[in-house]
Design a protein around this motif. Structure first.
Motif: not given
Length: 196
Positions: A75-87, A99-114
């Motif tokens: 994850g990251g911070f909105e104040e550091a413009n994280f969502y510009t790249d993440a979105y 996901d389409k290939q059924g591969k593991i996707i692991a995220s931490i904190c707001v890394g789940s938002l994208p």
């Protein structure tokens, strides 16, 4: 070799990325030696939330999802413009392809938002940053995700989400266990001092 793509958005939290580099790296040297991590970003240089600068090994435009077994997103911070790249569409496209290939996707904190914004968690369980009146969990729910608010780590099929930075090592160890085995992961945990 099981390769993990560490997908970094500008403004990511260094501590959340470092758990993946450390756990996968420790496994490569001291565990079963079967894993390798590759850092990927949308820019040639990325600035972390607290101004630490990182040079990713691979630009997202050169990424071939077929070369990887798993995707890790700190994850990251909105104040550091994280969502510009993440979105951005490039970032979301990578998530959809893993996901389409059924591969593991692991995220931490707001890394789940994208992950939520990409649409792959719609109708599935997940979580995100739990404090600040649940603002980020509400945002995740707005993407059609069934938010489990008080659970530290939520696993729904191939996707791992967590609710704050304190879960970082546990997410990385969960990823390692899914890529290798419980026995191997416990060996790495012992060598890193997490268990006796």
């Amino acid at each position: 070799m099981k390769k993990v793509c560490l997908l970094l958005a500008n403004g990511f939290e260094a501590v959340e990325a470092s758990v993946f580099t450390d756990v996968i790296g420790w496994n490569n040297l001291e565990g079963d030696g079967s894993t390798k991590l590759v850092t990927v970003g949308l820019r040639d240089t990325l600035k972390c939330t607290w101004n630490f600068t990182v040079t990713p090994e691979l630009n997202i435009k050169d990424l071939n999802v077929d070369d990887f077994e798993a995707l890790a997103i700190p994850g990251g911070f909105e104040e550091a413009n994280f969502y510009t790249d993440a979105y951005s569409e490039d970032f979301l496209r990578v998530i959809r392809e893993f996901d389409k290939q059924g591969k593991i996707i692991a995220s931490i904190c707001v890394g789940s938002l994208p992950i939520g914004k990409s649409g792959v968690l719609k109708g599935r369980d997940g979580t995100s940053y739990s404090l600040n009146d649940g603002k980020r969990q509400k945002e995740l729910a707005s993407f059609g995700v069934n938010v489990i608010p008080h659970k530290e780590i939520v696993i729904d099929r191939n996707i791992i989400t967590s609710y704050n930075p304190s879960t970082a090592f546990n997410v990385a160890f969960t990823l390692l266990e899914l890529l290798t085995s419980k026995e191997n992961t416990n060996k790495v945990k012992r060598l890193m001092g997490f268990i006796k």
